[in-house]
Write an enzyme that holds these catalytic residues in place. Sequence first.
Site, PDB file in Angstrom:
ATOM      1  N   GLU A   1       3.628  11.025   5.522  1.00  0.00           N
ATOM      2  CA  GLU A   1       2.403  11.475   4.823  1.00  0.00           C
ATOM      3  C   GLU A   1       1.634  10.183   4.756  1.00  0.00           C
ATOM      4  O   GLU A   1       2.149   9.251   4.118  1.00  0.00           O
ATOM      5  CB  GLU A   1       2.881  11.919   3.577  1.00  0.00           C
ATOM      6  CG  GLU A   1       1.812  12.655   2.621  1.00  0.00           C
ATOM      7  CD  GLU A   1       1.263  11.317   1.574  1.00  0.00           C
ATOM      8  OE1 GLU A   1       0.337  10.830   1.962  1.00  0.00           O
ATOM      9  OE2 GLU A   1       1.981  11.136   0.704  1.00  0.00           O
TER      10      GLU A   1
ATOM     11  N   SER B   1       1.334   3.912   5.246  1.00  0.00           N
ATOM     12  CA  SER B   1       0.194   3.728   5.844  1.00  0.00           C
ATOM     13  C   SER B   1       0.209   4.215   7.465  1.00  0.00           C
ATOM     14  O   SER B   1       1.445   4.901   7.490  1.00  0.00           O
ATOM     15  CB  SER B   1      -0.200   2.252   6.217  1.00  0.00           C
ATOM     16  OG  SER B   1       1.010   1.935   6.944  1.00  0.00           O
TER      17      SER B   1
ATOM     18  N   CYS C   1      -2.784   7.627  -2.160  1.00  0.00           N
ATOM     19  CA  CYS C   1      -3.068   8.155  -0.913  1.00  0.00           C
ATOM     20  C   CYS C   1      -4.276   9.335  -0.980  1.00  0.00           C
ATOM     21  O   CYS C   1      -4.577   9.841   0.187  1.00  0.00           O
ATOM     22  CB  CYS C   1      -1.662   8.755  -0.170  1.00  0.00           C
ATOM     23  SG  CYS C   1      -0.682   9.802  -1.138  1.00  0.00           S
TER      24      CYS C   1
ATOM     25  N   GLY D   1       3.655   4.809   9.415  1.00  0.00           N
ATOM     26  CA  GLY D   1       4.172   6.273   9.520  1.00  0.00           C
ATOM     27  C   GLY D   1       4.177   6.599  11.102  1.00  0.00           C
ATOM     28  O   GLY D   1       5.059   7.001  11.648  1.00  0.00           O
TER      29      GLY D   1
END
Lengths: 498, 498
Positions: free
Chosen positions: B240, B217, B276, B221
């Site tokens: 990422e 998330s 994602c 991150g």
Amino acid sequence: MTATVSFRPTTGERAGSVRDSLPGEVSDIVERASSAAPEVAATSPRERQLWLEAIAESLLDHRDELVRLADCETALGQERLTGELTRAAAQLRFYAEVAVEGSYLDLTTDSPTATTPALVRINQPLGPVAVFGASNFPFGFGVLGNDTASALAAGCPVVAKAHPAHVLLCARLGDLARDALATAGAPAGTFGQVVGFDAGVQLVTEPAIRAVGFTGSQAGGTALWRLANERDVVIPVFAEMGTVNPAVMTPASTARTSEVAAGFVASFTLGSGQFCTKPGLLLAPAGHGVAAEVGRALAAAAPSATMLTRGIAEAASTGVDALVEGGAEVVARTGRSDKGWSADTVVLAAPSTALHVGSRLLEECFGPVAVVVEYASVDEAVLALGQLQGSLTATVVTDGTGTDPHAALLISTVARNAGRVTVDDWPTGVAWTWAQQHGGPWPATSAPGSTSVGAAALDRFVRPVSYQSTPDPWLPEPARAADPWRLPRRVDGRLELA
Amino acid sequence: MTATVSFRPTTGERAGSVRDSLPGEVSDIVERASSAAPEVAATSPRERQLWLEAIAESLLDHRDELVRLADCETALGQERLTGELTRAAAQLRFYAEVAVEGSYLDLTTDSPTATTPALVRINQPLGPVAVFGASNFPFGFGVLGNDTASALAAGCPVVAKAHPAHVLLCARLGDLARDALATAGAPAGTFGQVVGFDAGVQLVTEPAIRAVGFTGSQAGGTALWRLANERDVVIPVFAEMGTVNPAVMTPASTARTSEVAAGFVASFTLGSGQFCTKPGLLLAPAGHGVAAEVGRALAAAAPSATMLTRGIAEAASTGVDALVEGGAEVVARTGRSDKGWSADTVVLAAPSTALHVGSRLLEECFGPVAVVVEYASVDEAVLALGQLQGSLTATVVTDGTGTDPHAALLISTVARNAGRVTVDDWPTGVAWTWAQQHGGPWPATSAPGSTSVGAAALDRFVRPVSYQSTPDPWLPEPARAADPWRLPRRVDGRLELA
């Protein structure tokens, strides 16, 4: 209304001033860069080569005027500055050639398979780049230096921040660049410049700015990096900062101590020690009188040092005091003059026990100051090297025979914590070639894999985009089958030359 | 003594637990990785290929056991998990092949000239890498996923942080990896794993850790990225993170609205929307009933959604509420079950005026939720796309004829703010090939030029060092004239194949 005032370092007198950019002016300049960005990005490297050639030509055409102005504001000397201007022109051409060669686009294509789609990956320019040039290289690392040249070559407009230590020169360089670019047909907004501290802060926070290039102190570089990290959309900051740049002598190299001492003194006092690659620390085997020999070499050379700014002159002086507080003692010192921003050149010596975590000896002292630390054994030298901050460069001095038994160990040790390793060669020169690396582990550089000099400098200002299942006419022009830019590429995993 | 508890998403029942690593244990694991780092760095890519093959073989040998365990903890389904395990094994082999090919070392040599020294530039492994895998791909992006595979391939030891959503699987994968590496002859410390939130925080702050890979998330991150930025020696964090991943239909594509609607629903509900790369926003021409058609497609597909964790299930639900508060209205919703961590799958519609700065519609809603925004004109669509955050992917849906008049404009528009552009192809699959790019502008990725999937994934874990005037025997082994690794290289500016 504030202004940035320029001074003559040789006397401390005022040389002139340039009005600081107002907030609305900064916004307008960034807006013009942002508007130009898509057009700049779409031009071919050969077109941009013409732009960079035009700037290089203009520098050379105005050489005498520019060198006089630079010398007035920096006191770096006409000979050095003439060489540096020639270098700046050559750099502009080099980065254009790197762009034309085309590897920086990293074109990579995968044919579709039963389980994977067609993919075409190519680098794209990031967009407007803010450039903060260095005080110590007004041409080579200034507003038209490596950062600007490599960003333009990569297809990014540039907004430079004028350096306060040579603001008159920056203003003139900016005018010349804008004129040259306009004559060469570049879009308005391809190059812009702002003046003043507040303008610099605003520049980094402007949403349209997509990356920052910086050359200068750790304090300045990390401040800009923190500022960029607080943006809504964080952008990369490529800050190339000052470091200690250790040099280490092997035991066998003591056979040529006087030669080494003279070379070390010449390197650390070059340009009044105002090089980011200045070797600030010499680790030498104990018992060979290396510190004393370096002191004698300094006394023999007796260099004088005029510093770029009053602040740098003061920091060099207080830096020596801090080194003494940190456990070093002065071995030799040449007296400063009482005119302008003069500084002592100083050699200090310290025991290797002074190289502990938190020691002032681990940090750069910008200026003509160096410390000699004598080590009792090679193991102790390896441990001491492990205590140092990341550096731009590290130097290993051998006996010169090519068979020095400790060279391999010391070279691999320093390579773990530096961006460039020089062997029997002082690090102060930085060639602008394909294999150059001018960046290193934190805090030498804010992005340890990046370089501000050499062909890879362009890589900082592009990012890859992959196009999946995209018909050829809708790919970016250089990625299409017609191959208008004649690019080297990787096809299904295999490199192919252009 | 705390432990990380594992749950079965299908029922919410406890599946087991793993004791959290104590601070001293974390230090020991990092110390072992640090001790192994020089040896790992010195191995040839062919040696490391054997290690990665061994891990891949072990995954396949334990397939049924691992899939059962993963399905218990994630409810992603045995078919999907079997495919993902096969993918993870293939990825391990792919990154090893990329390392063996050798371009990731970027070997570059400059011959000396009258004015420039000999320079040899080659990439070196950074050292121990901390890997924080994703919840949603326990094999492909988990503790033995892309980050670990590419870091090991690049010559860096890895210390993984077990994911709390499948901690039993992580523990088992870690044991298998350590056994496989030991059998294949890798140094002890090449792979380690820590468990628990505090252990993860400690891992990022351990001085010996040199880079962080993260998939998850934006909150997670950016928290790790901030933590790393507060270190004495700042290290790169390659995070990422989740993004909106817009899809935009051209006006002409409305000729096939029902097909597009079905494809969009299949893509955004795949894996319960826990990708994602999930397309979370569909921009469609107004007046063609696209939102209603997507709603009908959802009702027809009637997917059920069991989420990975209670927290993700709750966030999907509150996310829908926030989208409604932000100006969207629910077009279709399939009911959740009352067992375990079920979530509604939801299609919402919003006017394009709702896409303003600060709108909740600009942020990811992780889960089987998507918003359809209808635009009045292509110009309005371009403006709306300009409001969005940076994304991992962006999709353009055309009429499929290859001559759609608006395709080129929309493709170039979305490419400015995404890492991968898909055309008439949904973005949820991510091929692990040479040309893949799985990263994008902030906040899709903390480093916009990096990718966690594809050959360039190795580039994150190396940095260049240039060797100046260094005799051949003292260069790193792969850079020597004997060319033991048979590397492609650039010599005096010219690319040469291996």
